[in-house]
Write an enzyme that holds these catalytic residues in place. Sequence first.
Site, PDB file in Angstrom:
ATOM      1  N   PHE A  45     -15.561 -29.517  57.189  1.00 10.72           N
ATOM      2  CA  PHE A  45     -15.936 -29.653  58.598  1.00 10.72           C
ATOM      3  C   PHE A  45     -15.343 -30.934  59.168  1.00 10.72           C
ATOM      4  O   PHE A  45     -14.585 -30.913  60.132  1.00 10.72           O
ATOM      5  CB  PHE A  45     -17.449 -29.640  58.766  1.00 10.72           C
ATOM      6  CG  PHE A  45     -17.886 -29.647  60.211  1.00 10.72           C
ATOM      7  CD1 PHE A  45     -17.955 -28.465  60.916  1.00 10.72           C
ATOM      8  CD2 PHE A  45     -18.185 -30.836  60.857  1.00 10.72           C
ATOM      9  CE1 PHE A  45     -18.321 -28.469  62.266  1.00 10.72           C
ATOM     10  CE2 PHE A  45     -18.549 -30.862  62.195  1.00 10.72           C
ATOM     11  CZ  PHE A  45     -18.616 -29.669  62.904  1.00 10.72           C
ATOM     12  N   ASP A  46     -15.673 -32.068  58.564  1.00  6.70           N
ATOM     13  CA  ASP A  46     -15.136 -33.349  59.012  1.00  6.70           C
ATOM     14  C   ASP A  46     -14.059 -33.785  58.016  1.00  6.70           C
ATOM     15  O   ASP A  46     -14.283 -34.622  57.149  1.00  6.70           O
ATOM     16  CB  ASP A  46     -16.254 -34.384  59.106  1.00  6.70           C
ATOM     17  CG  ASP A  46     -15.797 -35.688  59.746  1.00  6.70           C
ATOM     18  OD1 ASP A  46     -14.650 -35.744  60.221  1.00  6.70           O
ATOM     19  OD2 ASP A  46     -16.588 -36.651  59.768  1.00  6.70           O
ATOM     20  N   LYS A  47     -12.897 -33.223  58.160  1.00  6.94           N
ATOM     21  CA  LYS A  47     -11.822 -33.448  57.187  1.00  6.94           C
ATOM     22  C   LYS A  47     -11.335 -34.896  57.159  1.00  6.94           C
ATOM     23  O   LYS A  47     -10.898 -35.390  56.120  1.00  6.94           O
ATOM     24  CB  LYS A  47     -10.639 -32.520  57.491  1.00  6.94           C
ATOM     25  CG  LYS A  47     -10.911 -31.046  57.213  1.00  6.94           C
ATOM     26  CD  LYS A  47      -9.708 -30.200  57.609  1.00  6.94           C
ATOM     27  CE  LYS A  47      -9.920 -28.728  57.276  1.00  6.94           C
ATOM     28  NZ  LYS A  47      -9.900 -28.471  55.828  1.00  6.94           N
ATOM     29  N   ASN A 107     -10.497 -18.542  56.009  1.00  9.63           N
ATOM     30  CA  ASN A 107      -9.609 -19.625  56.418  1.00  9.63           C
ATOM     31  C   ASN A 107      -8.491 -19.812  55.389  1.00  9.63           C
ATOM     32  O   ASN A 107      -8.682 -19.592  54.196  1.00  9.63           O
ATOM     33  CB  ASN A 107     -10.394 -20.927  56.614  1.00  9.63           C
ATOM     34  CG  ASN A 107     -10.385 -21.811  55.385  1.00  9.63           C
ATOM     35  OD1 ASN A 107      -9.440 -22.561  55.144  1.00  9.63           O
ATOM     36  ND2 ASN A 107     -11.450 -21.704  54.589  1.00  9.63           N
ATOM     37  N   GLY A 117      -5.235 -24.938  54.249  1.00  8.89           N
ATOM     38  CA  GLY A 117      -4.267 -25.559  53.357  1.00  8.89           C
ATOM     39  C   GLY A 117      -4.278 -27.072  53.370  1.00  8.89           C
ATOM     40  O   GLY A 117      -3.220 -27.713  53.423  1.00  8.89           O
ATOM     41  N   PHE A 118      -5.485 -27.663  53.317  1.00 11.98           N
ATOM     42  CA  PHE A 118      -5.610 -29.122  53.232  1.00 11.98           C
ATOM     43  C   PHE A 118      -4.904 -29.836  54.381  1.00 11.98           C
ATOM     44  O   PHE A 118      -4.136 -30.787  54.173  1.00 11.98           O
ATOM     45  CB  PHE A 118      -5.061 -29.651  51.899  1.00 11.98           C
ATOM     46  CG  PHE A 118      -5.962 -29.430  50.710  1.00 11.98           C
ATOM     47  CD1 PHE A 118      -7.255 -28.957  50.853  1.00 11.98           C
ATOM     48  CD2 PHE A 118      -5.497 -29.687  49.426  1.00 11.98           C
ATOM     49  CE1 PHE A 118      -8.085 -28.750  49.759  1.00 11.98           C
ATOM     50  CE2 PHE A 118      -6.312 -29.495  48.309  1.00 11.98           C
ATOM     51  CZ  PHE A 118      -7.611 -29.013  48.484  1.00 11.98           C
ATOM     52  N   SER A 129      -9.481 -24.923  45.960  1.00 13.35           N
ATOM     53  CA  SER A 129      -9.077 -24.279  47.208  1.00 13.35           C
ATOM     54  C   SER A 129      -8.046 -23.195  46.907  1.00 13.35           C
ATOM     55  O   SER A 129      -7.091 -23.434  46.160  1.00 13.35           O
ATOM     56  CB  SER A 129      -8.478 -25.306  48.174  1.00 13.35           C
ATOM     57  OG  SER A 129      -7.875 -24.647  49.268  1.00 13.35           O
ATOM     58  N   PRO A 130      -8.191 -22.016  47.512  1.00 10.67           N
ATOM     59  CA  PRO A 130      -7.211 -20.947  47.250  1.00 10.67           C
ATOM     60  C   PRO A 130      -5.975 -21.061  48.134  1.00 10.67           C
ATOM     61  O   PRO A 130      -5.071 -20.240  48.026  1.00 10.67           O
ATOM     62  CB  PRO A 130      -7.998 -19.681  47.590  1.00 10.67           C
ATOM     63  CG  PRO A 130      -8.937 -20.118  48.667  1.00 10.67           C
ATOM     64  CD  PRO A 130      -9.323 -21.542  48.338  1.00 10.67           C
ATOM     65  N   ASN A 131      -5.936 -22.092  48.999  1.00  7.62           N
ATOM     66  CA  ASN A 131      -4.879 -22.173  50.003  1.00  7.62           C
ATOM     67  C   ASN A 131      -3.783 -23.182  49.683  1.00  7.62           C
ATOM     68  O   ASN A 131      -2.912 -23.430  50.510  1.00  7.62           O
ATOM     69  CB  ASN A 131      -5.503 -22.499  51.368  1.00  7.62           C
ATOM     70  CG  ASN A 131      -6.535 -21.470  51.775  1.00  7.62           C
ATOM     71  OD1 ASN A 131      -6.298 -20.273  51.672  1.00  7.62           O
ATOM     72  ND2 ASN A 131      -7.696 -21.933  52.219  1.00  7.62           N
ATOM     73  N   THR A 132      -3.848 -23.790  48.503  1.00  7.61           N
ATOM     74  CA  THR A 132      -2.785 -24.681  48.035  1.00  7.61           C
ATOM     75  C   THR A 132      -2.197 -24.085  46.765  1.00  7.61           C
ATOM     76  O   THR A 132      -2.905 -23.944  45.761  1.00  7.61           O
ATOM     77  CB  THR A 132      -3.335 -26.095  47.751  1.00  7.61           C
ATOM     78  OG1 THR A 132      -3.839 -26.668  48.971  1.00  7.61           O
ATOM     79  CG2 THR A 132      -2.248 -26.997  47.188  1.00  7.61           C
ATOM     80  N   LYS A 139     -15.187 -29.709  42.070  1.00  4.95           N
ATOM     81  CA  LYS A 139     -15.555 -28.508  42.828  1.00  4.95           C
ATOM     82  C   LYS A 139     -14.762 -27.333  42.286  1.00  4.95           C
ATOM     83  O   LYS A 139     -13.528 -27.368  42.233  1.00  4.95           O
ATOM     84  CB  LYS A 139     -15.259 -28.706  44.317  1.00  4.95           C
ATOM     85  CG  LYS A 139     -15.748 -27.551  45.193  1.00  4.95           C
ATOM     86  CD  LYS A 139     -15.689 -27.926  46.663  1.00  4.95           C
ATOM     87  CE  LYS A 139     -16.319 -26.837  47.536  1.00  4.95           C
ATOM     88  NZ  LYS A 139     -16.352 -27.240  48.970  1.00  4.95           N
ATOM     89  N   ASN A 145     -16.446 -23.146  45.816  1.00 11.08           N
ATOM     90  CA  ASN A 145     -15.520 -23.091  46.941  1.00 11.08           C
ATOM     91  C   ASN A 145     -15.501 -21.662  47.501  1.00 11.08           C
ATOM     92  O   ASN A 145     -16.323 -20.823  47.115  1.00 11.08           O
ATOM     93  CB  ASN A 145     -14.119 -23.523  46.484  1.00 11.08           C
ATOM     94  CG  ASN A 145     -13.345 -24.247  47.573  1.00 11.08           C
ATOM     95  OD1 ASN A 145     -13.329 -23.819  48.720  1.00 11.08           O
ATOM     96  ND2 ASN A 145     -12.690 -25.342  47.209  1.00 11.08           N
ATOM     97  N   THR A 146     -14.541 -21.376  48.383  1.00  8.87           N
ATOM     98  CA  THR A 146     -14.426 -20.035  48.967  1.00  8.87           C
ATOM     99  C   THR A 146     -13.852 -19.056  47.947  1.00  8.87           C
ATOM    100  O   THR A 146     -13.274 -19.439  46.938  1.00  8.87           O
ATOM    101  CB  THR A 146     -13.515 -20.073  50.208  1.00  8.87           C
ATOM    102  OG1 THR A 146     -12.234 -20.607  49.827  1.00  8.87           O
ATOM    103  CG2 THR A 146     -14.111 -20.949  51.290  1.00  8.87           C
ATOM    104  N   GLY A 157     -19.301 -17.963  53.842  1.00  6.18           N
ATOM    105  CA  GLY A 157     -20.386 -17.377  54.613  1.00  6.18           C
ATOM    106  C   GLY A 157     -21.275 -16.466  53.791  1.00  6.18           C
ATOM    107  O   GLY A 157     -21.227 -16.453  52.553  1.00  6.18           O
ATOM    108  N   THR A 181     -20.390 -22.695  56.941  1.00 11.39           N
ATOM    109  CA  THR A 181     -20.160 -21.568  57.837  1.00 11.39           C
ATOM    110  C   THR A 181     -21.373 -21.266  58.703  1.00 11.39           C
ATOM    111  O   THR A 181     -21.244 -21.031  59.911  1.00 11.39           O
ATOM    112  CB  THR A 181     -19.763 -20.319  57.025  1.00 11.39           C
ATOM    113  OG1 THR A 181     -18.599 -20.608  56.253  1.00 11.39           O
ATOM    114  CG2 THR A 181     -19.484 -19.142  57.944  1.00 11.39           C
TER     115      THR A 181
END
Length: 455
Positions: free
Chosen positions: A138-140, A185, A188-189, A272-275, A314, A343-344, A366, A417
Amino acid sequence: MAAWSSRKLLRDFLLKRVVSNQLPGVRCFSSAPQSAPKIGHYSKKGRLLTGATIGLLIAGGAYVSTVDEATFCGWLFSATKLVNPFFALLDPEFAHNLGVSAAARGWIPREKRPDPTILGLEVWGRKFSNPVGLAAGFDKNAAAVDGLLALGFGFVEVGSVTPVPQDGNPKPRIFRLRDEGAVINRCGFNSEGIVAVAKRLGAQHGKRKLDETSSSSPSSNNEVKQGGKAGPGILGVNLGKNKTSEDAAADYVQGVHTLSQYADYLVINVSSPNTPGLRMLQGRKQLKDLVKKVQAARDEMQWGEEGPPPLLVKIAPDLSNEDLEDIAAVALALHLDGLIISNTTISRPDPVNKNPLASETGGLSGKPLFNLSTNILKEMYILTRGRIPLIGCGGISSGEDAYKKIRAGATLVQLYTAFAYGGPALIPEIKAELAACLERDGFKSIVDAVGADCR
């Protein structure tokens, strides 16, 4: 005194509006020479409106003056529900940035009511007024720490923060699945980098130290400190790696050296699955090597009486039983201070799989994540034999959900979420419901309920 001050400010605000002719139908005359109003200048309707407005101001001011601060605070939180439909009309990422900006500027309510005593607990030598925290993401960039803690969270985790600034993945990269209470989402960091975040946290830290020096009395060295480095609440810093970095350990070590002095706890985000390739660091050998290097970097720094900040990892919810056993073994062998679960997810459980947006790549968060992440949490609590504090994260949208996470083994819980959908009003609701759940089942504290379903 604080309640009287709030009411006085409101009264003065209303009077100022009257004096400056900024309220409809109300006009005041100063002692300065003015041309006399013409006879019949005010119609009967205008005089009636003026009288009614003044009457409402007097009656409203008198009523507000009788309201206690707790009630007034409750009104402010409830009023935020009126804004939620407006945010729902905006682009998801724009709405998110707007929310962070509002929190940074103090345009959100501040929780003045004390938390139920049953929610208080001590973890890592710190006293948490409640176990409900805001998850990383949220607050990156640590832009709104004070405002978010003032909402009543027991702790706030900022980040993920990367060593070098990076934009993240192309937009659009956030997708609402409103009917399912979920979000996908693939950010990607996206991060301003550790230097910018360090400057921001350093300035905030310095201001708090100055305030403490001038306003508070010294406490006993044997007394467990209330709150943490962020003031009344606890601050976690979540560390990530740059997308193009070939040395993940060096990235995390750099984050430790730069940001750990401002953190009450640190998080190594390897899930994270986005990196690309990040989740491979959850393997037994990779994770063991990484944690050793990060622990060494933290421990080689100079620390005061409080010692170094706790180090957590995490993990993802998409792990096999063998993966979980490996992570538990590493955590116990290296005396890791905690795990965040989870994580997600890259999976699309029912009913999300029926949503057209399910085909979007990225991590799902969520409500649909709740069962998956809670099952992983319970399994990890059993594997670690309750020796390591666990933070339950994933799908929490009510006090009952938070309670189930705690019974499954979580010492603390995080949401994100549901907060994005429900806004500030959700926080006091979750805390009140969680306290009611504990009392209903005869628990006298959070600690008594941790892992109750695993015994």
